[in-house]
Design an enzyme around this catalytic site. Structure first.
Site, PDB file in Angstrom:
ATOM      1  N   LYS A   7       1.861  -3.519   6.294  1.00  0.00           N
ATOM      2  CA  LYS A   7       2.478  -3.095   4.968  1.00  0.00           C
ATOM      3  C   LYS A   7       3.973  -3.061   4.561  1.00  0.00           C
ATOM      4  O   LYS A   7       4.487  -4.388   3.963  1.00  0.00           O
ATOM      5  CB  LYS A   7       1.616  -2.544   4.321  1.00  0.00           C
ATOM      6  CG  LYS A   7      -0.228  -3.145   4.270  1.00  0.00           C
ATOM      7  CD  LYS A   7      -0.095  -4.144   3.844  1.00  0.00           C
ATOM      8  CE  LYS A   7      -1.553  -4.333   3.307  1.00  0.00           C
ATOM      9  NZ  LYS A   7      -1.821  -6.317   3.041  1.00  0.00           N
ATOM     10  N   TYR A  33      -1.420   0.530  10.196  1.00  0.00           N
ATOM     11  CA  TYR A  33      -1.383  -0.653   8.895  1.00  0.00           C
ATOM     12  C   TYR A  33      -0.442  -0.287   7.814  1.00  0.00           C
ATOM     13  O   TYR A  33       0.686  -1.608   7.264  1.00  0.00           O
ATOM     14  CB  TYR A  33      -2.667   0.018   8.264  1.00  0.00           C
ATOM     15  CG  TYR A  33      -3.798  -0.528   6.925  1.00  0.00           C
ATOM     16  CD1 TYR A  33      -3.744  -1.934   6.812  1.00  0.00           C
ATOM     17  CD2 TYR A  33      -2.692   0.246   5.746  1.00  0.00           C
ATOM     18  CE1 TYR A  33      -3.884  -2.119   5.103  1.00  0.00           C
ATOM     19  CE2 TYR A  33      -3.302   0.057   4.343  1.00  0.00           C
ATOM     20  CZ  TYR A  33      -3.818  -1.547   4.594  1.00  0.00           C
ATOM     21  OH  TYR A  33      -3.604  -1.965   2.958  1.00  0.00           O
ATOM     22  N   SER A  76       0.786  -1.474  -0.223  1.00  0.00           N
ATOM     23  CA  SER A  76       0.032  -0.079   0.270  1.00  0.00           C
ATOM     24  C   SER A  76       1.054   0.945  -0.263  1.00  0.00           C
ATOM     25  O   SER A  76       1.845   1.439   0.849  1.00  0.00           O
ATOM     26  CB  SER A  76      -0.960  -0.033   1.594  1.00  0.00           C
ATOM     27  OG  SER A  76      -1.677   1.501   1.429  1.00  0.00           O
TER      28      SER A  76
END
Length: 321
Positions: A150, A146, A122
């Site tokens: 990632k 998050y 991402s």
């Protein structure tokens, strides 16, 4: 050619499966089986070859072992919990986004078959003090849990590929818009809902200002790129198996202008502007001056215009009246 899509119940996973069925080929071989795996049993896809659906919890190594078999040639690792959810529930984000990725890669190592693994990362890996412009070799400096999870997954992909446990490639996805379905817990969810809901005749809320810039790609083009990404030769990718997937940087105003150009002025009237500090705090750490030089050199593409993103939604996903 046996393909496993982990996250096969999601929007991208379903569209990817449909595109692979339509092609019937991947990496120069006829597809003989696609397995769709997710934490909830995925919807099946019609195909002239075998389609399996199964429940798989990537946080559970035993569940992963049932899902990843010795005859699996290509694994699409799409499963994750989204940004706002991972920020609210740190433990869940770690179990699924970090250790879930680890569990899948460890299963590949144990089998010793070195499958192709396509991992979706991402643009949330960017942020903080990393200098613009951002791209394949920018120092990851995520400002969310998050993004951190990632970024760690990217390191896994590189090292497991270096060791020969997998033939990996990781793509930093732009925000995918216009997504079908309903809003989810992703902080970026409004970047689809402010277009999707008005196109469906419903009100939507925009929590940021009209000049907010971000990096976008349509679901259709994302799937095209994921297929192309799986077909790349490892030697062509090089030592760094991580790359930015192409997209386009646009303001919210430009998104709405594109919708108006395709669908007329009425949908934009259904957008209500309502600042939401919690969402703005997350997305303000995201960056938008992003370049995908390596992926573009290898044949991956951005959309020609955001008007196309709107047209694709109307053609592929808008519910029937």
């Amino acid at each position: 050619m046996n393909i496993l899509i982990i996250g096969g119940g999601g929007v991208v996973g379903q569209k990817l499966a449909q595109a692979l069925v339509k092609s019937g080929m991947l990496r120069g071989q006829a597809i003989t089986r696609i397995t769709l795996a997710d934490v909830v049993d995925p919807a099946p896809v019609a195909a002239p070859f075998e389609i399996r659906t199964m429940i798989c919890d990537i946080a559970d190594p035993a569940s992963v072992a049932e899902c990843v078999s010795k005859d699996t040639d290509v694994i699409y690792l799409l499963a994750a919990i989204v940004s706002a959810h991972a920020e609210e529930d740190f433990d869940a984000g770690m179990k699924i986004n970090l250790f879930g990725t680890y569990n899948v890669l460890e299963r590949c190592r144990a089998l010793g078959t070195s499958p192709v693994v396509v991992f979706t990362s991402s643009i949330a890996v960017y942020g903080g003090e990393a200098q613009d412009p951002l791209g394949d070799h920018s120092f990851p400096n995520p400002q969310t849990s998050y993004g951190m999870q990632k970024a760690a997954g990217e390191l896994f992909i590189n090292d497991y590929s270096r060791k020969g446990f997998i033939d990996g490639r990781a793509f930093r996805l732009p925000t995918i818009s216009v997504r079908p379905g309903k809003p989810n817990r992703a902080a970026s969810s409004f970047m689809s809902s402010i277009l999707r809901e008005p196109l469906n005749g419903q009100e939507a809320v925009c929590p940021v200002d009209a000049d907010f810039l971000h990096y976008y790609l349509s679901p259709r083009r994302c799937v095209d790129n994921l297929i192309k990404g799986a077909e790349l030769a490892g030697d062509d990718i090089g030592q760094n198996r991580v790359m930015q997937m192409p997209g386009t940087s646009l303001s919210i105003k430009q998104l709405i202008d594109a919708m108006t150009a395709v669908a007329g002025p009425e949908p934009a009237k259904l957008i209500r502007w309502d600042a939401q500090p919690d969402i703005k705090k997350i997305v303000s750490g995201w960056r938008w001056d992003i370049h995908a030089d390596k992926a573009e050199r290898l044949g991956l593409k951005a959309d020609d215009s955001f008007e196309d993103n709107i047209r694709y939604y109307l053609e592929d996903d808008k519910p029937a009246a």
